[in-house]
Motif scaffolding. Structure first.
Motif, PDB file in Angstrom:
ATOM      1  N   LEU A  43       0.832  -1.206   0.000  1.00 14.35           N
ATOM      2  CA  LEU A  43       0.000   0.000   0.000  1.00 14.35           C
ATOM      3  C   LEU A  43       0.867   1.257   0.000  1.00 14.35           C
ATOM      4  O   LEU A  43       0.624   2.199  -0.778  1.00 14.35           O
ATOM      5  N   LEU A  44       1.877   1.282   0.837  1.00  7.18           N
ATOM      6  CA  LEU A  44       2.749   2.458   0.912  1.00  7.18           C
ATOM      7  C   LEU A  44       3.575   2.613  -0.365  1.00  7.18           C
ATOM      8  O   LEU A  44       3.785   3.731  -0.851  1.00  7.18           O
ATOM      9  N   ALA A  45       4.038   1.489  -0.917  1.00 11.82           N
ATOM     10  CA  ALA A  45       4.816   1.552  -2.164  1.00 11.82           C
ATOM     11  C   ALA A  45       3.943   2.094  -3.302  1.00 11.82           C
ATOM     12  O   ALA A  45       4.390   2.946  -4.090  1.00 11.82           O
ATOM     13  N   GLN A  46       2.698   1.622  -3.386  1.00  9.36           N
ATOM     14  CA  GLN A  46       1.790   2.092  -4.434  1.00  9.36           C
ATOM     15  C   GLN A  46       1.417   3.561  -4.246  1.00  9.36           C
ATOM     16  O   GLN A  46       1.092   4.260  -5.208  1.00  9.36           O
ATOM     17  N   SER A  47       1.485   4.036  -2.990  1.00  8.10           N
ATOM     18  CA  SER A  47       1.158   5.433  -2.697  1.00  8.10           C
ATOM     19  C   SER A  47       2.363   6.344  -2.890  1.00  8.10           C
ATOM     20  O   SER A  47       2.266   7.562  -2.669  1.00  8.10           O
ATOM     21  N   GLY A  48       3.510   5.756  -3.259  1.00 13.08           N
ATOM     22  CA  GLY A  48       4.703   6.542  -3.557  1.00 13.08           C
ATOM     23  C   GLY A  48       5.601   6.842  -2.380  1.00 13.08           C
ATOM     24  O   GLY A  48       6.450   7.740  -2.459  1.00 13.08           O
ATOM     25  N   PHE A  49       5.454   6.081  -1.278  1.00 13.69           N
ATOM     26  CA  PHE A  49       6.264   6.330  -0.091  1.00 13.69           C
ATOM     27  C   PHE A  49       7.386   5.296   0.022  1.00 13.69           C
ATOM     28  O   PHE A  49       7.202   4.123  -0.313  1.00 13.69           O
ATOM     29  N   ALA A  50       8.536   5.754   0.512  1.00 14.63           N
ATOM     30  CA  ALA A  50       9.695   4.869   0.680  1.00 14.63           C
ATOM     31  C   ALA A  50       9.747   4.383   2.128  1.00 14.63           C
ATOM     32  O   ALA A  50      10.076   5.152   3.038  1.00 14.63           O
ATOM     33  N   MET A  51       9.413   3.135   2.325  1.00 12.67           N
ATOM     34  CA  MET A  51       9.445   2.554   3.662  1.00 12.67           C
ATOM     35  C   MET A  51      10.532   1.500   3.729  1.00 12.67           C
ATOM     36  O   MET A  51      10.813   0.811   2.741  1.00 12.67           O
ATOM     37  N   VAL A  52      11.145   1.353   4.905  1.00 10.28           N
ATOM     38  CA  VAL A  52      12.074   0.261   5.188  1.00 10.28           C
ATOM     39  C   VAL A  52      11.556  -0.422   6.441  1.00 10.28           C
ATOM     40  O   VAL A  52      11.430   0.214   7.497  1.00 10.28           O
ATOM     41  N   ARG A  53      11.253  -1.706   6.322  1.00  5.52           N
ATOM     42  CA  ARG A  53      10.664  -2.437   7.456  1.00  5.52           C
ATOM     43  C   ARG A  53      11.501  -3.656   7.800  1.00  5.52           C
ATOM     44  O   ARG A  53      11.934  -4.386   6.911  1.00  5.52           O
ATOM     45  N   TYR A  54      11.705  -3.862   9.099  1.00  7.26           N
ATOM     46  CA  TYR A  54      12.343  -5.080   9.595  1.00  7.26           C
ATOM     47  C   TYR A  54      11.414  -5.642  10.662  1.00  7.26           C
ATOM     48  O   TYR A  54      11.339  -5.122  11.769  1.00  7.26           O
ATOM     49  N   ALA A  55      10.673  -6.706  10.297  1.00  8.86           N
ATOM     50  CA  ALA A  55       9.633  -7.275  11.172  1.00  8.86           C
ATOM     51  C   ALA A  55       8.624  -6.172  11.503  1.00  8.86           C
ATOM     52  O   ALA A  55       8.063  -5.573  10.599  1.00  8.86           O
ATOM     53  N   ASP A  56       8.426  -5.849  12.792  1.00 10.72           N
ATOM     54  CA  ASP A  56       7.427  -4.844  13.151  1.00 10.72           C
ATOM     55  C   ASP A  56       8.046  -3.467  13.367  1.00 10.72           C
ATOM     56  O   ASP A  56       7.370  -2.538  13.801  1.00 10.72           O
ATOM     57  N   ASP A  57       9.319  -3.329  13.039  1.00  6.68           N
ATOM     58  CA  ASP A  57      10.032  -2.057  13.197  1.00  6.68           C
ATOM     59  C   ASP A  57      10.200  -1.425  11.815  1.00  6.68           C
ATOM     60  O   ASP A  57      10.814  -2.024  10.934  1.00  6.68           O
TER      61      ASP A  57
END
Length: 299
Positions: free
Chosen positions: A116-130
């Motif tokens: 969802l965030l990728a399709q909305s154009g946001f750059a997220m980095v996730r490691y498990a729940d962090d």
């Protein structure tokens, strides 16, 4: 785990790094360093592993798993009874922490948020729940946080009210996977340093009866592992200060063995057991290792 992981792994979002084949903390940290611009959504899911709704998780699993026996086995795993003292109960939500299947289930549940965030154009980095969302402006960060907040609420989870915040990384710091970040600098967070010091204290107690050589060998196991994770620290003085503190601990131990009192901070202690003495004993030096790593990276 071995059967169902490949089924879900092929469609996982690129921004997810935790508990995935060929990926790890260092990859996530490098991506944060690469994408870091200005404002950051520093998000924290409150009690994530304990609050995953079983019904929604099972529905997600059924989108790609048709084998009723496998689904029944996973459901039985999630609902396995818990006994604590004389009390026992069957959980209605959450995945058992430390169990081999739980990290995969946690990634499966959060994967729609990644996409969802990728399709909305946001750059997220996730490691498990962090996870962190790296944005260019405060307005963009607020929009990302609103999307996350809505998705989290719709999926039976909750953002931690005090640990979730928007940070201007040019002025303020944020933490991720044991590091603190500010601007283009990053260094081990205070808790990471204290955890290392606690381990060193245990191994360098002054009543330790083993030989200096054995103490150094045992100590090196901790120091080498810690350095390999935190070697990309931006401030050299962190390694210098730790090296000095560790030698002080060892000098205190040697002082006691020689019948003297007090901590090993006196000038004569440095003369009795100079830095070269610990080098001869094979003590791992964080400063030397960092200099060697920097030299290798320039080649």
């Amino acid at each position: 785990m071995n059967v169902i992981e490949p089924i879900f792994e092929r469609d996982f979002a690129e921004c997810s790094y935790g508990f995935r084949p060929g990926r790890g903390c260092q990859d996530a940290l490098r991506e944060v360093d690469r994408l870091l611009k200005a404002d950051v959504v520093d998000a924290d899911l409150k009690g994530y592993f304990d609050s995953i709704p079983h019904n929604l998780l099972m529905a997600r699993l059924k989108t790609k798993l048709a084998d009723g026996r496998v689904l029944s086995l996973i459901e039985a795993f999630l609902q396995a009874g818990i006994q604590e003292g004389t009390s026992s109960w069957s959980p209605e939500m959450g995945a058992p922490q430390g169990a081999v299947l739980s990290p995969l289930l946690s990634n499966i549940y959060l994967d729609p948020l990644d996409h969802l965030l990728a399709q909305s154009g946001f750059a997220m980095v996730r490691y498990a729940d962090d996870f962190v969302i790296l944005c260019r402006t405060a307005t963009e960060a607020a929009q990302a946080l609103e999307i996350v907040g809505q998705w989290v609420s719709d999926n039976g989870l909750a953002l931690h009210p005090t640990k979730t915040r928007i940070v201007d990384s040019r002025q303020d710091r944020f933490t991720f996977l044991g590091y603190e970040f500010r601007g283009h600098k990053h260094w081990p967070r205070k808790k990471s340093l204290e955890k290392l010091k606690m381990a060193v204290r245990v191994k360098t107690r002054r009543n330790n009866g083993t030989s200096p050589k054995c103490i150094v060998t045992n100590l090196n196991r901790t120091l080498v592992g810690w350095f390999h994770y935190f070697q990309h620290n931006s401030y050299r003085h962190v390694f210098r200060d730790l090296d000095g503190w560790i030698r002080m601990r060892l000098r205190s131990l040697l002082r006691k063995r020689s019948g003297q009192r007090g901590a090993g901070r006196q000038i004569r202690d440095s003369q009795s057991w100079p830095n070269a003495y610990f080098t001869e004993q094979g003590l791992f030096s964080l400063v030397t290792a960092h200099a060697s790593a920097c030299q290798s990276s320039r080649r």
